[in-house]
Scaffold this motif. Structure first.
Motif, mmCIF file in Angstrom:
data_model
loop_
_atom_site.group_PDB
_atom_site.id
_atom_site.type_symbol
_atom_site.label_atom_id
_atom_site.label_comp_id
_atom_site.label_asym_id
_atom_site.label_seq_id
_atom_site.Cartn_x
_atom_site.Cartn_y
_atom_site.Cartn_z
ATOM 1 N N SER A 24 0.830 -1.212 0.000
ATOM 2 C CA SER A 24 0.000 0.000 0.000
ATOM 3 C C SER A 24 0.857 1.252 0.000
ATOM 4 O O SER A 24 0.561 2.227 -0.695
ATOM 5 N N LEU A 25 1.937 1.226 0.796
ATOM 6 C CA LEU A 25 2.785 2.415 0.924
ATOM 7 C C LEU A 25 3.654 2.644 -0.300
ATOM 8 O O LEU A 25 3.918 3.798 -0.663
ATOM 9 N N VAL A 26 4.111 1.572 -0.948
ATOM 10 C CA VAL A 26 5.130 1.707 -1.973
ATOM 11 C C VAL A 26 4.634 2.475 -3.196
ATOM 12 O O VAL A 26 5.422 3.078 -3.922
ATOM 13 N N TRP A 27 3.322 2.478 -3.407
ATOM 14 C CA TRP A 27 2.821 3.231 -4.561
ATOM 15 C C TRP A 27 2.059 4.488 -4.140
ATOM 16 O O TRP A 27 2.077 5.499 -4.854
ATOM 17 N N SER A 28 1.401 4.449 -2.983
ATOM 18 C CA SER A 28 0.567 5.592 -2.598
ATOM 19 C C SER A 28 1.398 6.767 -2.089
ATOM 20 O O SER A 28 1.054 7.930 -2.349
ATOM 21 N N VAL A 29 2.491 6.493 -1.359
ATOM 22 C CA VAL A 29 3.301 7.583 -0.817
ATOM 23 C C VAL A 29 3.972 8.411 -1.912
ATOM 24 O O VAL A 29 3.869 9.649 -1.902
ATOM 25 N N PRO A 30 4.660 7.806 -2.904
ATOM 26 C CA PRO A 30 5.234 8.642 -3.981
ATOM 27 C C PRO A 30 4.190 9.438 -4.743
ATOM 28 O O PRO A 30 4.413 10.617 -5.065
ATOM 29 N N ILE A 31 3.041 8.824 -5.015
ATOM 30 C CA ILE A 31 1.994 9.544 -5.746
ATOM 31 C C ILE A 31 1.441 10.684 -4.894
ATOM 32 O O ILE A 31 1.199 11.795 -5.383
ATOM 33 N N GLY A 32 1.228 10.431 -3.592
ATOM 34 C CA GLY A 32 0.731 11.482 -2.713
ATOM 35 C C GLY A 32 1.696 12.646 -2.592
ATOM 36 O O GLY A 32 1.290 13.812 -2.635
ATOM 37 N N ILE A 33 2.992 12.343 -2.467
ATOM 38 C CA ILE A 33 3.994 13.412 -2.388
ATOM 39 C C ILE A 33 4.053 14.195 -3.696
ATOM 40 O O ILE A 33 4.138 15.432 -3.695
ATOM 41 N N ALA A 34 4.009 13.483 -4.815
ATOM 42 C CA ALA A 34 4.047 14.163 -6.118
ATOM 43 C C ALA A 34 2.820 15.055 -6.313
ATOM 44 O O ALA A 34 2.935 16.208 -6.778
ATOM 45 N N MET A 35 1.643 14.562 -5.936
ATOM 46 C CA MET A 35 0.427 15.360 -6.077
ATOM 47 C C MET A 35 0.474 16.591 -5.178
ATOM 48 O O MET A 35 0.101 17.696 -5.598
ATOM 49 N N GLY A 36 0.916 16.415 -3.925
ATOM 50 C CA GLY A 36 0.988 17.546 -3.014
ATOM 51 C C GLY A 36 1.995 18.591 -3.463
ATOM 52 O O GLY A 36 1.747 19.802 -3.356
ATOM 53 N N THR A 37 3.141 18.143 -3.981
ATOM 54 C CA THR A 37 4.147 19.085 -4.475
ATOM 55 C C THR A 37 3.627 19.851 -5.686
ATOM 56 O O THR A 37 3.812 21.079 -5.791
ATOM 57 N N LEU A 38 2.971 19.150 -6.602
ATOM 58 C CA LEU A 38 2.399 19.800 -7.780
ATOM 59 C C LEU A 38 1.349 20.835 -7.379
ATOM 60 O O LEU A 38 1.315 21.949 -7.916
ATOM 61 N N LEU B 26 1.666 24.844 -8.130
ATOM 62 C CA LEU B 26 0.614 25.458 -8.949
ATOM 63 C C LEU B 26 -0.530 25.949 -8.073
ATOM 64 O O LEU B 26 -1.703 25.768 -8.413
ATOM 65 N N ARG B 27 -0.194 26.562 -6.975
ATOM 66 C CA ARG B 27 -1.208 26.999 -6.005
ATOM 67 C C ARG B 27 -2.254 27.906 -6.666
ATOM 68 O O ARG B 27 -1.928 28.859 -7.371
ATOM 69 N N GLY B 28 -3.530 27.569 -6.391
ATOM 70 C CA GLY B 28 -4.637 28.367 -6.917
ATOM 71 C C GLY B 28 -5.066 27.985 -8.312
ATOM 72 O O GLY B 28 -6.095 28.483 -8.801
ATOM 73 N N SER B 29 -4.352 27.077 -8.968
ATOM 74 C CA SER B 29 -4.690 26.686 -10.334
ATOM 75 C C SER B 29 -5.735 25.571 -10.328
ATOM 76 O O SER B 29 -6.125 25.051 -9.270
ATOM 77 N N LEU B 30 -6.162 25.192 -11.521
ATOM 78 C CA LEU B 30 -7.124 24.102 -11.656
ATOM 79 C C LEU B 30 -6.520 22.788 -11.151
ATOM 80 O O LEU B 30 -7.215 21.990 -10.502
ATOM 81 N N SER C 80 3.096 21.666 3.716
ATOM 82 C CA SER C 80 4.482 21.800 4.145
ATOM 83 C C SER C 80 5.342 22.460 3.068
ATOM 84 O O SER C 80 6.182 23.314 3.370
ATOM 85 N N VAL C 81 5.146 22.087 1.804
ATOM 86 C CA VAL C 81 5.932 22.675 0.721
ATOM 87 C C VAL C 81 5.614 24.159 0.576
ATOM 88 O O VAL C 81 6.516 24.979 0.342
ATOM 89 N N LEU C 82 4.363 24.536 0.723
ATOM 90 C CA LEU C 82 3.998 25.953 0.645
ATOM 91 C C LEU C 82 4.723 26.766 1.711
ATOM 92 O O LEU C 82 5.177 27.892 1.443
ATOM 93 N N GLU C 83 4.830 26.218 2.915
ATOM 94 C CA GLU C 83 5.534 26.935 3.980
ATOM 95 C C GLU C 83 7.025 27.074 3.674
ATOM 96 O O GLU C 83 7.625 28.128 3.881
ATOM 97 N N MET D 36 -8.031 20.343 -8.292
ATOM 98 C CA MET D 36 -8.310 18.928 -8.573
ATOM 99 C C MET D 36 -7.602 18.020 -7.567
ATOM 100 O O MET D 36 -8.204 17.055 -7.061
ATOM 101 N N VAL D 37 -6.345 18.317 -7.263
ATOM 102 C CA VAL D 37 -5.607 17.503 -6.299
ATOM 103 C C VAL D 37 -6.264 17.566 -4.929
ATOM 104 O O VAL D 37 -6.451 16.538 -4.254
ATOM 105 N N MET D 38 -6.643 18.761 -4.507
ATOM 106 C CA MET D 38 -7.272 18.895 -3.194
ATOM 107 C C MET D 38 -8.651 18.236 -3.170
ATOM 108 O O MET D 38 -9.055 17.637 -2.161
ATOM 109 N N GLY D 39 -9.369 18.322 -4.284
ATOM 110 C CA GLY D 39 -10.667 17.658 -4.357
ATOM 111 C C GLY D 39 -10.529 16.144 -4.245
ATOM 112 O O GLY D 39 -11.281 15.485 -3.508
ATOM 113 N N LEU D 40 -9.567 15.596 -4.966
ATOM 114 C CA LEU D 40 -9.326 14.152 -4.882
ATOM 115 C C LEU D 40 -8.850 13.752 -3.491
ATOM 116 O O LEU D 40 -9.221 12.684 -2.983
ATOM 117 N N SER D 41 -8.047 14.609 -2.865
ATOM 118 C CA SER D 41 -7.563 14.306 -1.518
ATOM 119 C C SER D 41 -8.702 14.265 -0.511
ATOM 120 O O SER D 41 -8.782 13.359 0.319
#
Length: 312
Positions: free
Chosen positions: A105-119, A123-127, A202-205, A131-136
């Motif tokens: 569960s961790l080996v695929w979800s953690v990299p994808i979650g980190i990548a989505m959060g960083t993106l 791209l703060r405030g963008s579509l 965390s990345v925003l800060e 979408m990332v926050m909605g899916l989260s």
């Protein structure tokens, strides 16, 4: 680094003692007579008394607790009251599938979650951010049983691609991998949301700090600024969250293991509690505590690697 590990291990001693005390009291305070459970409902009072004497339940509580500590120190967790197998054997058969499910569960979800959060942070405030926050939020809000049943319905029944009952073998076999796919996908979908939200925050800060502005002023590419100077310094709270989630999974994703008939720790402990198999429950509590201590130790080591100031 070595001193940090030693300090954490020393701090774990009172925790382990408290867990041992809790496990012992579990046998003393729960309703029902363990000797009656072992003897069976049709046993005579004489047989129950004999079994109680053999189990040492007729001795003073402090004597029983000391005997329990001695048994644990020698690696003896007792025998199951239902199957008469050793508790070590019962837990050993269940820990493998649970660790397998946790890592898958961790080996695929953690990299994808980190990548989505960083993106989303970049791209703060963008579509894409919305979408990332909605899916989260959807991933956090939807219950695990609902996601599991949807996956079973469409990937197991409507399109019979993956099996969804039992564990025919370890993950490195073809049958084992196919059986692991849906449980790991279900748990991973639940983990992506919290990891993505924590990473974004965390990345925003970190991107607001002076050293990031200095890196940009030096002419470094945005990708390098974000990955090297932003994401790395933002990972400590993310790692804390991942550690908590890993501890939850090690404790047994009971619903997932039940839905998919996965022979893991969560399912074993629920069965032990329902059948009043107190010795198995005692052993499981101790095993969970050791798992959490190990995970926290790994997190502390990762802290030292990511932030050298932690070592000082």
């Amino acid at each position: 680094m070595l001193r940090t590990i030693i300090d954490r291990l020393l701090l774990s001693i009172p925790v382990l003692f408290g867990v041992l005390l809790f496990g012992f009291l579990l046998l003393q305070l729960v309703p029902g007579d363990p000797a009656r459970v072992v003897a069976g409902p049709t046993a005579t009072p004489e047989v129950v008394a004999q079994i109680r004497e053999e189990m040492g339940l007729d001795r003073p509580v402090l004597v029983q607790f000391w005997a329990y500590i001695e048994r644990i120190a020698h690696g003896d967790m007792g025998r199951s009251m239902i199957s008469n197998k050793t508790v070590t054997e019962e837990l050993g058969a269940a820990i493998g599938p649970t660790v397998e499910l946790m890592l898958a569960s961790l080996v695929w979800s953690v990299p994808i979650g980190i990548a989505m959060g960083t993106l989303a942070a970049v791209l703060r405030g963008s579509l894409a951010d919305r979408m990332v926050m909605g899916l989260s939020v959807a991933g956090v809000s939807l219950p695990i049983f609902f996601i599991s049943l949807l996956l079973i319905q469409y990937l197991g029944v409507v399109w019979p691609i993956f099996p969804f009952i039992g564990r025919p073998g370890p993950w490195y076999t073809a049958q084992g991998f196919m059986a692991l796919f849906l449980p790991a996908l279900s748990l991973g979908l639940i983990l992506i949301g919290p990891v993505a939200r924590m990473t974004r925050s965390s990345v925003l800060e970190v991107l607001k700090l002076d050293h990031v502005r200095t890196a940009r002023a030096k002419g470094l590419s945005e990708i390098r600024v974000v990955l090297k100077h932003g994401l790395r310094n933002a990972l400590i709270p993310v790692i804390t969250l991942i550690g908590l989630q890993a501890g939850y999974l090690l404790g047994g994703a009971v619903v997932t293991e039940t839905i998919f008939s996965w022979p893991g720790l969560g399912r074993l402990v629920v069965g032990a509690i329902l059948s009043s198999d107190f010795t198995v429950a005692q052993g499981a509590v101790l095993l969970f505590a050791l798992g959490f201590i190990t995970i926290n130790l790994i997190i502390d080591v990762l802290y030292s690697i990511l932030d050298p100031r932690v070592r000082k």
